[in-house]
Motif scaffolding. Structure first.
Motif, PDB file in Angstrom:
ATOM      1  N   VAL B 111       0.837  -1.210   0.000  1.00  0.00           N
ATOM      2  CA  VAL B 111       0.000   0.000   0.000  1.00  0.00           C
ATOM      3  C   VAL B 111       0.869   1.256   0.000  1.00  0.00           C
ATOM      4  CG1 VAL B 111      -1.664   1.333   1.353  1.00  0.00           C
ATOM      5  CG2 VAL B 111      -1.960  -1.139   1.084  1.00  0.00           C
ATOM      6  N   LEU B 112       1.834   1.311   0.926  1.00  0.00           N
ATOM      7  CA  LEU B 112       2.674   2.505   0.999  1.00  0.00           C
ATOM      8  C   LEU B 112       3.550   2.638  -0.240  1.00  0.00           C
ATOM      9  CD1 LEU B 112       3.726   2.335   4.773  1.00  0.00           C
ATOM     10  CD2 LEU B 112       2.045   3.846   3.730  1.00  0.00           C
ATOM     11  N   GLY B 119       8.417   6.475   2.967  1.00  0.00           N
ATOM     12  CA  GLY B 119       9.188   7.313   3.886  1.00  0.00           C
ATOM     13  C   GLY B 119       8.460   7.553   5.192  1.00  0.00           C
ATOM     14  N   GLN B 120       7.145   7.364   5.173  1.00  0.00           N
ATOM     15  CA  GLN B 120       6.330   7.554   6.381  1.00  0.00           C
ATOM     16  C   GLN B 120       6.833   6.671   7.522  1.00  0.00           C
ATOM     17  OE1 GLN B 120       1.742   6.732   7.571  1.00  0.00           O
ATOM     18  NE2 GLN B 120       2.079   7.141   5.416  1.00  0.00           N
ATOM     19  N   ASP B 183      -2.598   3.766  15.287  1.00  0.00           N
ATOM     20  CA  ASP B 183      -3.144   2.529  14.703  1.00  0.00           C
ATOM     21  C   ASP B 183      -3.206   2.585  13.183  1.00  0.00           C
ATOM     22  OD1 ASP B 183      -5.109   4.393  14.562  1.00  0.00           O
ATOM     23  OD2 ASP B 183      -6.668   3.206  15.547  1.00  0.00           O
ATOM     24  N   THR B 184      -2.158   3.168  12.586  1.00  0.00           N
ATOM     25  CA  THR B 184      -2.087   3.196  11.120  1.00  0.00           C
ATOM     26  C   THR B 184      -1.375   1.954  10.608  1.00  0.00           C
ATOM     27  OG1 THR B 184       0.058   4.319  11.142  1.00  0.00           O
ATOM     28  CG2 THR B 184      -1.920   5.722  11.169  1.00  0.00           C
ATOM     29  N   LEU B 185      -1.637   1.658   9.336  1.00  0.00           N
ATOM     30  CA  LEU B 185      -0.994   0.489   8.723  1.00  0.00           C
ATOM     31  C   LEU B 185       0.529   0.669   8.703  1.00  0.00           C
ATOM     32  CD1 LEU B 185      -1.222  -2.212   7.208  1.00  0.00           C
ATOM     33  CD2 LEU B 185      -1.438  -0.908   5.090  1.00  0.00           C
ATOM     34  N   SER B 190       4.958  -2.064  10.529  1.00  0.00           N
ATOM     35  CA  SER B 190       6.431  -1.997  10.520  1.00  0.00           C
ATOM     36  C   SER B 190       6.992  -2.056  11.940  1.00  0.00           C
ATOM     37  CB  SER B 190       6.897  -0.712   9.821  1.00  0.00           C
ATOM     38  OG  SER B 190       6.331   0.431  10.456  1.00  0.00           O
ATOM     39  N   TRP B 191       6.786  -0.985  12.694  1.00  0.00           N
ATOM     40  CA  TRP B 191       7.427  -0.896  14.008  1.00  0.00           C
ATOM     41  C   TRP B 191       6.898  -1.906  15.008  1.00  0.00           C
ATOM     42  CZ3 TRP B 191      11.845   1.445  14.034  1.00  0.00           C
ATOM     43  CH2 TRP B 191      12.096   2.439  13.099  1.00  0.00           C
ATOM     44  N   HIS B 192       5.638  -2.298  14.861  1.00  0.00           N
ATOM     45  CA  HIS B 192       5.098  -3.302  15.791  1.00  0.00           C
ATOM     46  C   HIS B 192       5.428  -4.727  15.334  1.00  0.00           C
ATOM     47  CE1 HIS B 192       2.253  -0.961  18.576  1.00  0.00           C
ATOM     48  NE2 HIS B 192       2.988  -0.070  17.924  1.00  0.00           N
TER      49      HIS B 192
END
Lengths: 176, 213
Positions: B111-112, B119-120, B183-185, B190-192
């Motif tokens: 998606v990103l 980069g988000q 709670d974003t995708l 990523s980080w979780h």
């Protein structure tokens, strides 16, 4: 005649509770079972050492058997683990002969035994890995002799042994 | 053939002492307690995100954290089972749970990537903190599983280590996730997820020497 699964499980359960007489019988039965189990895949001169190693492992890890589960698959897993470890460490002397009395005796548990056998593990190795391990680690040939026998380069024999043993160690609990 | 000396059998029999058999239920109770303590610590240290109860959390919040909880449970059960080895034990279930959880970072990447917004992830100001917290809160589970495995007889220490790390990372990131309002995708995918990946790597490297026998 080696005791059946139910008898061995009963003896082990009693042993876990501290029954020394049951334990002595159990260890004697396990010894016989292991001698038959390892016969084809260990050089005769090393069989006793390996059986003793497994008996010591059984003693040290006897709490890891859950009385609610079958005994022989637990014993086979420990035997396989020690066997792979043994292959990593030991080279068979060239003069030792492998016995040809490996066939599992007819019994009601034959199918179960077949699933737990050491032979079953070799099915998962490539032909080259299988050949290299058998010649060098079980029959005791040198790397150069195995290379000449198989047509594999010496490096390939070493790689096949290394990868094959690594694969075997990952397959200890595999039944199919 | 009867060559193993009777003396060895006699010695082992003389050394026999009663033992408490390893029961899976006790292993499960041990790991569940460790995870529960981690969840309580999250509430005490960071405080649960109150938006969970007021309906502010997105569906993705529940899906992602539910996946981490399921993956952690599957991996922990497999590791517990490995303490009592059996020819015929299968650990395939964890692989499927891992594949399921991998959908999250893959979805984030797709998606990103399509949106040209990868980069988000790098510019997420909360990301690194979540990564560290996930690993930290998985610490207790990690220790509990190692204790259990040391009492047992794992016959594949590398796999046991990997499963221990995945279980600890998943349950740790799940526990911390209860306090994380992002709670974003991009964040969850990523980080979780990283504590799970790093947990697996750490477990694979550090656990085998501790549980080998």
């Amino acid at each position: 005649m080696i005791a059946d699964e139910a008898s061995l499980a009963r003896l082990m359960a009693a042993s876990q509770k501290g029954d020394a007489a049951a334990y002595r019988v159990l260890l004697a039965e396990i010894r016989l079972w292991l001698e038959r189990y390892f016969r084809r895949r260990v050089a005769p001169a090393q069989l006793d050492d390996l059986v003793q190693e497994v008996l010591l492992a059984v003693h040290a890890k006897r709490a890891s058997w859950d009385p609610g589960r079958a005994f022989l698959p637990w014993l086979a897993a420990i035997a396989r683990y020690r066997w792979v470890d043994h292959l990593r460490r030991v080279y068979r002397k060239a003069e030792d002969e492998l016995g040809d009395h490996d066939a599992i005796e007819d019994s009601d548990e034959e199918a179960v035994m077949a699933r737990m056998s050491l032979e079953r593990l070799f099915v998962h190795l490539s032909a080259g890995q299988c050949e290299a391990i058998e010649l060098v680690k079980i029959e005791g040939l040198s790397i150069a002799e195995a290379s000449a026998r198989t047509g594999q380069s010496e490096s390939l024999v070493k790689v096949n042994i290394h990868r094959g043993l690594k694969k075997l160690s990952a397959l200890v609990e595999k039944a199919d | 053939m009867n060559r193993v000396p009777h003396s060895l059998i006699d010695e082992l029999a003389a050394d026999l002492a009663p033992v408490r058999p390893l029961r899976r239920a006790r292993g499960i109770a041990l790991v569940a307690t460790a995870t529960l303590v981690a969840v309580v610590l999250v509430e005490v240290i960071d405080g649960f995100w109150r938006g969970i109860a007021t309906g502010q959390a997105s569906p993705l919040f529940f899906i992602a954290n539910g996946m981490f909880a399921m993956l952690g449970t599957a991996a922990a059960l497999a590791a517990i089972r490995m303490a009592s080895p059996q020819v015929g034990n299968s650990h395939e279930g964890t692989r499927w749970a891992l594949a399921m959880a991998a959908l999250l970072p893959v979805a984030a990447l797709v998606v990103l990537g399509l949106q040209g917004d990868l980069g988000q992830v790098a510019h997420d100001p909360y990301g690194f903190g979540c990564l560290i917290a996930g690993i930290e809160f998985g610490g207790l589970t990690f220790v509990a599983l190692i204790v259990w495995l040391r009492r047992g007889a794992p016959v594949s220490p590398p796999l046991a280590g990997t499963l221990t790390g995945i279980a600890a990372g998943s349950l740790g990131t799940f526990a911390h996730g209860l306090a994380c309002p992002v709670d974003t995708l991009a964040h969850l995918g990523s980080w979780h997820v990283l504590p799970v990946v790093l947990g697996g790597v750490i477990g694979r490297i550090t656990v085998p020497p501790l549980v080998r026998w």
